[in-house]
Scaffold this motif. Structure first.
Motif, PDB file in Angstrom:
ATOM      1  N   PRO A  62       0.754  -1.138  -0.005  1.00 61.02           N
ATOM      2  CA  PRO A  62      -0.002   0.100  -0.011  1.00 61.02           C
ATOM      3  C   PRO A  62       0.971   1.343   0.063  1.00 61.02           C
ATOM      4  O   PRO A  62       2.193   1.239   0.292  1.00 61.02           O
ATOM      5  CB  PRO A  62      -1.042  -0.175   1.332  1.00 61.02           C
ATOM      6  N   ASP A  63       0.334   2.371  -0.161  1.00 64.72           N
ATOM      7  CA  ASP A  63       1.143   3.750  -0.278  1.00 64.72           C
ATOM      8  C   ASP A  63       1.041   4.120   1.067  1.00 64.72           C
ATOM      9  O   ASP A  63      -0.045   4.660   1.340  1.00 64.72           O
ATOM     10  CB  ASP A  63       0.410   4.761  -1.373  1.00 64.72           C
ATOM     11  N   VAL A  64       1.841   3.896   1.780  1.00 61.69           N
ATOM     12  CA  VAL A  64       2.030   4.479   3.258  1.00 61.69           C
ATOM     13  C   VAL A  64       3.021   5.455   3.360  1.00 61.69           C
ATOM     14  O   VAL A  64       3.627   5.900   4.465  1.00 61.69           O
ATOM     15  CB  VAL A  64       2.280   3.121   4.333  1.00 61.69           C
ATOM     16  N   VAL A  65       3.686   5.919   2.345  1.00 61.34           N
ATOM     17  CA  VAL A  65       4.821   6.864   2.319  1.00 61.34           C
ATOM     18  C   VAL A  65       4.388   8.321   1.562  1.00 61.34           C
ATOM     19  O   VAL A  65       4.050   8.162   0.394  1.00 61.34           O
ATOM     20  CB  VAL A  65       6.157   6.420   1.783  1.00 61.34           C
ATOM     21  N   ASP A  66       4.637   9.359   2.024  1.00 55.93           N
ATOM     22  CA  ASP A  66       4.438  10.504   1.141  1.00 55.93           C
ATOM     23  C   ASP A  66       5.653  11.602   1.536  1.00 55.93           C
ATOM     24  O   ASP A  66       6.163  11.563   2.389  1.00 55.93           O
ATOM     25  CB  ASP A  66       3.134  11.480   1.563  1.00 55.93           C
ATOM     26  N   LEU A  67       6.064  12.206   0.446  1.00 54.34           N
ATOM     27  CA  LEU A  67       7.169  13.145   0.351  1.00 54.34           C
ATOM     28  C   LEU A  67       6.491  14.505   0.404  1.00 54.34           C
ATOM     29  O   LEU A  67       5.653  15.038  -0.406  1.00 54.34           O
ATOM     30  CB  LEU A  67       7.994  13.091  -0.845  1.00 54.34           C
ATOM     31  N   TYR A  68       6.757  15.525   1.386  1.00 45.20           N
ATOM     32  CA  TYR A  68       6.244  16.785   1.617  1.00 45.20           C
ATOM     33  C   TYR A  68       7.417  17.654   1.235  1.00 45.20           C
ATOM     34  O   TYR A  68       8.583  17.764   1.777  1.00 45.20           O
ATOM     35  CB  TYR A  68       5.801  16.816   2.970  1.00 45.20           C
ATOM     36  N   ILE A  69       7.306  18.439   0.193  1.00 44.93           N
ATOM     37  CA  ILE A  69       8.249  19.771  -0.211  1.00 44.93           C
ATOM     38  C   ILE A  69       8.001  20.835   1.167  1.00 44.93           C
ATOM     39  O   ILE A  69       6.681  21.448   1.060  1.00 44.93           O
ATOM     40  CB  ILE A  69       7.881  20.422  -1.329  1.00 44.93           C
ATOM     41  N   GLU A  70       9.063  21.079   1.824  1.00 42.95           N
ATOM     42  CA  GLU A  70       8.901  22.060   2.856  1.00 42.95           C
ATOM     43  C   GLU A  70       9.691  23.328   2.623  1.00 42.95           C
ATOM     44  O   GLU A  70      10.727  23.399   1.801  1.00 42.95           O
ATOM     45  CB  GLU A  70       9.424  21.418   4.175  1.00 42.95           C
ATOM     46  N   ASP A  71       9.064  24.528   3.041  1.00 37.64           N
ATOM     47  CA  ASP A  71       9.593  25.807   2.796  1.00 37.64           C
ATOM     48  C   ASP A  71      10.441  26.028   3.960  1.00 37.64           C
ATOM     49  O   ASP A  71       9.674  26.509   5.058  1.00 37.64           O
ATOM     50  CB  ASP A  71       8.412  26.735   2.693  1.00 37.64           C
ATOM     51  N   VAL A  72      11.542  25.896   4.055  1.00 38.44           N
ATOM     52  CA  VAL A  72      12.330  25.906   5.458  1.00 38.44           C
ATOM     53  C   VAL A  72      13.086  27.316   5.451  1.00 38.44           C
ATOM     54  O   VAL A  72      13.834  27.560   4.451  1.00 38.44           O
ATOM     55  CB  VAL A  72      13.433  24.585   5.475  1.00 38.44           C
ATOM     56  N   ASP A  73      13.163  27.963   6.440  1.00 40.33           N
ATOM     57  CA  ASP A  73      13.828  29.066   6.833  1.00 40.33           C
ATOM     58  C   ASP A  73      15.007  28.587   7.731  1.00 40.33           C
ATOM     59  O   ASP A  73      14.961  28.656   8.832  1.00 40.33           O
ATOM     60  CB  ASP A  73      13.164  30.400   7.507  1.00 40.33           C
ATOM     61  N   ASP A  74      16.343  28.472   7.118  1.00 37.95           N
ATOM     62  CA  ASP A  74      17.539  28.006   7.882  1.00 37.95           C
ATOM     63  C   ASP A  74      17.935  28.900   8.906  1.00 37.95           C
ATOM     64  O   ASP A  74      18.142  28.415  10.173  1.00 37.95           O
ATOM     65  CB  ASP A  74      18.514  27.814   6.902  1.00 37.95           C
ATOM     66  N   GLN A  75      17.939  30.031   8.769  1.00 37.74           N
ATOM     67  CA  GLN A  75      18.446  31.194   9.749  1.00 37.74           C
ATOM     68  C   GLN A  75      17.604  31.189  10.849  1.00 37.74           C
ATOM     69  O   GLN A  75      18.021  31.124  12.146  1.00 37.74           O
ATOM     70  CB  GLN A  75      18.509  32.562   9.142  1.00 37.74           C
ATOM     71  N   ALA A  76      16.113  31.148  10.923  1.00 36.55           N
ATOM     72  CA  ALA A  76      15.134  31.198  11.922  1.00 36.55           C
ATOM     73  C   ALA A  76      14.945  29.723  12.563  1.00 36.55           C
ATOM     74  O   ALA A  76      14.475  29.320  13.644  1.00 36.55           O
ATOM     75  CB  ALA A  76      13.910  31.716  11.374  1.00 36.55           C
ATOM     76  N   GLY A  77      15.301  28.731  11.786  1.00 32.18           N
ATOM     77  CA  GLY A  77      14.827  27.235  12.160  1.00 32.18           C
ATOM     78  C   GLY A  77      13.534  27.001  12.222  1.00 32.18           C
ATOM     79  O   GLY A  77      13.088  26.207  12.913  1.00 32.18           O
ATOM     80  N   THR A  78      12.757  27.611  11.213  1.00 31.15           N
ATOM     81  CA  THR A  78      11.407  27.324  11.136  1.00 31.15           C
ATOM     82  C   THR A  78      11.059  26.693   9.713  1.00 31.15           C
ATOM     83  O   THR A  78      11.744  26.961   8.805  1.00 31.15           O
ATOM     84  CB  THR A  78      10.638  28.535  11.341  1.00 31.15           C
ATOM     85  N   TYR A  79       9.718  26.444   9.591  1.00 34.33           N
ATOM     86  CA  TYR A  79       9.297  26.225   8.294  1.00 34.33           C
ATOM     87  C   TYR A  79       7.917  26.655   8.218  1.00 34.33           C
ATOM     88  O   TYR A  79       7.033  26.723   9.245  1.00 34.33           O
ATOM     89  CB  TYR A  79       9.293  24.599   8.042  1.00 34.33           C
TER      90      TYR A  79
END
Length: 609
Positions: A362-379
């Motif tokens: 079954p399809d139990v895996v998904d890839l999420y494209i994340e918008d990451v701010d490296d400097q702030a440590g956030t997404y």
């Protein structure tokens, strides 16, 4: 002249003696690691006598009066036969190969540490029921009894070879988490369509979306039957005689060049990970079960051929576990196959039922494209930002400097794009992908669960109801479970945690910042998963094909085999109502290729000039 002859003769004698001594030393080194498999042994912690009977192939059957003694003995015997394999697998699943093999395996360790298999396994121990924990602890104690008072060179020949190469090493004590971590390796190799998601994206560099769709045609339901040919979900319960017709339509996210580059890095990192179960392209499993109305014995027959590539030693480990008197406190009388380092029997039979497995896929895996701010440590998420969850991991490297990595995770899972150093070409810092192009992995196996409970419950099941109750706990990896019992029943159950997606069907990576692409809070309900008992056809055949028809209201996946093997099995079973054990063996060895029947005529028409 005579003196020189005597000198040469003396040198020859010395060399000959040295060669003999070297040969004897080699024989001694090899043989001293052989376990004692006859006579009597004293094993600490046993409450009574345990008997281990090995057949002419060395397959052990273990007899004891208590469940604790049974699993303690299982751990001891497996350590006798397969300790280095168990220890090697433990290093793989913990991301610690570099401790043994140096810098060549750092990339593999980095990827495993990013996934966090060992961390999840340690959390799972506390989630198991009391009996399962007790069995795992007894098994671990048995392994450790074998480790005690034995030097590494006495434990296994491989340790002697590593010592000759200069490694000063002794195996650590075994723990329940070591056994559970191996189940993560099983789930990884049988995880579903993650590679298809990556391949679709990489193909966009040269192909249109429509062209890519042609490379992944739908399942040919009109030619090849699914495992469960009839049935539908009615009021949340799968009923094998019901009908329904609902479906979901897929959506995909727009993909930038940097996203494609990030996924190319993920592809490299995943490809470097060893295929631990021997699965791979062209490998597929078969199982089928036939009712008593179709056999010459008047009893059901169950056949299972879980194809895994040949390895040394073989991936499966055959053994039996027998309580001398089966009671509520000692309920085991089971024989079959397991994996070294894993207690219980994974595929086999007891005195009442038999069961087999093939990969459901079954399809139990998904890839999420994340918008990451490296400097702030956030997404980015929704209209705001969330903090990345971080932890540091230190990889010890034999004959080299330790490597410290930072593992970062979003609400969807670890950023696996961080695990590929070559991503520095498209990122701003340390190989990370900046500007909204990191890739997170959402995977059911990274959520702690109680799959180990299912193994022990399958081993002690006595009926279809017991079997389904055990299957309900078989969370990952999802397997096609076939069933037969001494009462004459046959059946099939699809188990596992399979997500319900609010948007799309998981074929393409999706934007992690859009809440519309989250999974629903609940997985597909177990009672709604396809299952069948005593179908009117009198048989059930599985070979990694589609599980159920296109009218099924939940999305299970689409990365099935296209049914050539399964349809061949079904055709052979349908034409015979007096099947024998020899017939079953012939079907297992059948080499007819249904795909070749359709493909070869087209190939013959190809003009090679």
């Amino acid at each position: 002249m005579h003196r020189w002859v005597r000198v040469v003769s003396l040198i020859g004698v010395v060399v000959g003696v040295a060669l003999v001594l070297s040969l004897l030393a080699g024989i001694w080194t090899v043989r001293r690691s052989y376990p004692q498999t006859d006579g009597e042994l004293t094993v600490a912690g046993l409450s009574g006598d345990v008997e281990v009977v090995r057949d002419s192939y060395g397959v052990p059957q273990i007899y004891a009066d208590t469940a604790e003694d049974l699993f303690r003995a299982q751990g001891f015997v497996q350590a006798q036969d397969r300790l280095f394999e168990m220890d090697f697998r433990r290093h793989v699943t913990a991301g610690r190969l570099s401790e043994l093999f140096g810098e060549d395996t750092v990339d593999t360790d980095r990827f495993i540490r990013t996934l966090g298999w060992r961390e999840v396994a340690e959390r799972e121990v506390a989630l198991l029921d009391a009996d399962s924990r007790r069995y795992l602890e007894a098994f671990s104690a048995g392994v450790n009894s074998y480790l005690e008072d034995r030097s590494p060179t006495r434990l296994s020949l491989e340790y002697a070879v590593l010592a000759l190469d200069g490694l000063d090493y002794a195996p650590e004590p075994w723990s329940p988490a070591d056994s559970l971590a191996w189940m993560k390796a099983m789930a990884w190799d049988l995880r579903g369509n993650m590679q298809d998601e990556i391949d679709r994206v990489l193909a966009t560099e040269v192909l249109s979306t429509d062209q890519i769709a042609e490379l992944y045609p739908g399942y040919p339901y009109k030619r090849h039957r699914p495992i469960v040919a009839k049935g539908a979900v009615v009021d949340g319960v799968f009923e094998q005689e019901a009908t329904a017709n609902t479906s979901r339509r897929p959506r995909r996210a727009a993909l930038s060049d940097r996203v494609v580059a990030a996924l190319r890095g993920v592809d490299r990192a995943a490809a470097d990970l060893p295929t631990l179960l021997g699965t791979g392209h062209g490998i597929g499993s078969n199982s089928w079960v036939v009712s008593s109305q179709r056999t010459n014995t008047g009893a059901p027959m169950l056949v299972n051929d879980p194809h895994l590539s040949p390895t040394m030693p073989g991936i499966w480990y055959q053994m039996g576990l027998h309580c001398r008197t089966v009671t509520e406190s000692c309920p085991f009388d089971v024989s079959g196959f397991t994996f070294s380092g894993v207690p219980g029997v994974v595929i086999g039979h007891n005195d009442s039922i038999a069961w087999g497995m093939t990969n459901l896929g079954p399809d139990v895996v998904d890839l999420y494209i994340e918008d990451v701010d490296d400097q702030a440590g956030t997404y980015r998420y929704g209209n705001g930002a969330e903090e990345l969850v971080t932890r540091e991991e230190t990889i010890e490297v034999r004959d080299g400097e330790d490597v410290t990595i930072e593992v970062r995770s979003t609400r969807h899972g670890p950023l696996i794009s961080d695990a590929d150093e070559e991503l520095s070409e498209v990122g701003d810092r340390g190989g990370r992908v900046a500007g909204g192009n990191a890739v997170a992995l959402r995977w059911t196996a990274l959520d702690p669960g109680g799959t180990a409970n299912a193994i022990f419950d399958l081993d002690t099941a006595r009926s279809w109801e017991d079997f389904r109750s055990a299957a309900q706990q078989f969370l990952v990896p999802s397997q096609n479970l076939v069933y037969a019992d001494v009462e004459g029943h046959i059946g099939y159950q699809a188990p596992g945690e399979i997500p319900i997606r609010r948007t799309g069907n998981g074929d393409w990576p999706v934007p992690g910042w859009d809440p519309a692409y989250e999974w629903a809070e609940e997985y597909i309900p177990f009672d709604a998963l396809p299952h069948v008992l005593d179908p009117e056809e009198g048989f059930i055949a599985t070979a990694n094909q589609a599980v159920v028809g296109s009218g099924y209201p939940y999305y299970l996946g689409s990365s099935w085999s296209y049914g050539h093997r399964s349809q061949r099995i079904a055709d052979l079973l349908a034409n015979d109502r007096s099947l024998t054990v020899d017939d079953m063996a012939k079907i297992q060895l059948d080499s007819r290729n249904g795909n070749a029947e359709r493909l070869v005529p087209y190939l013959l028409d190809v003009n090679l000039d």
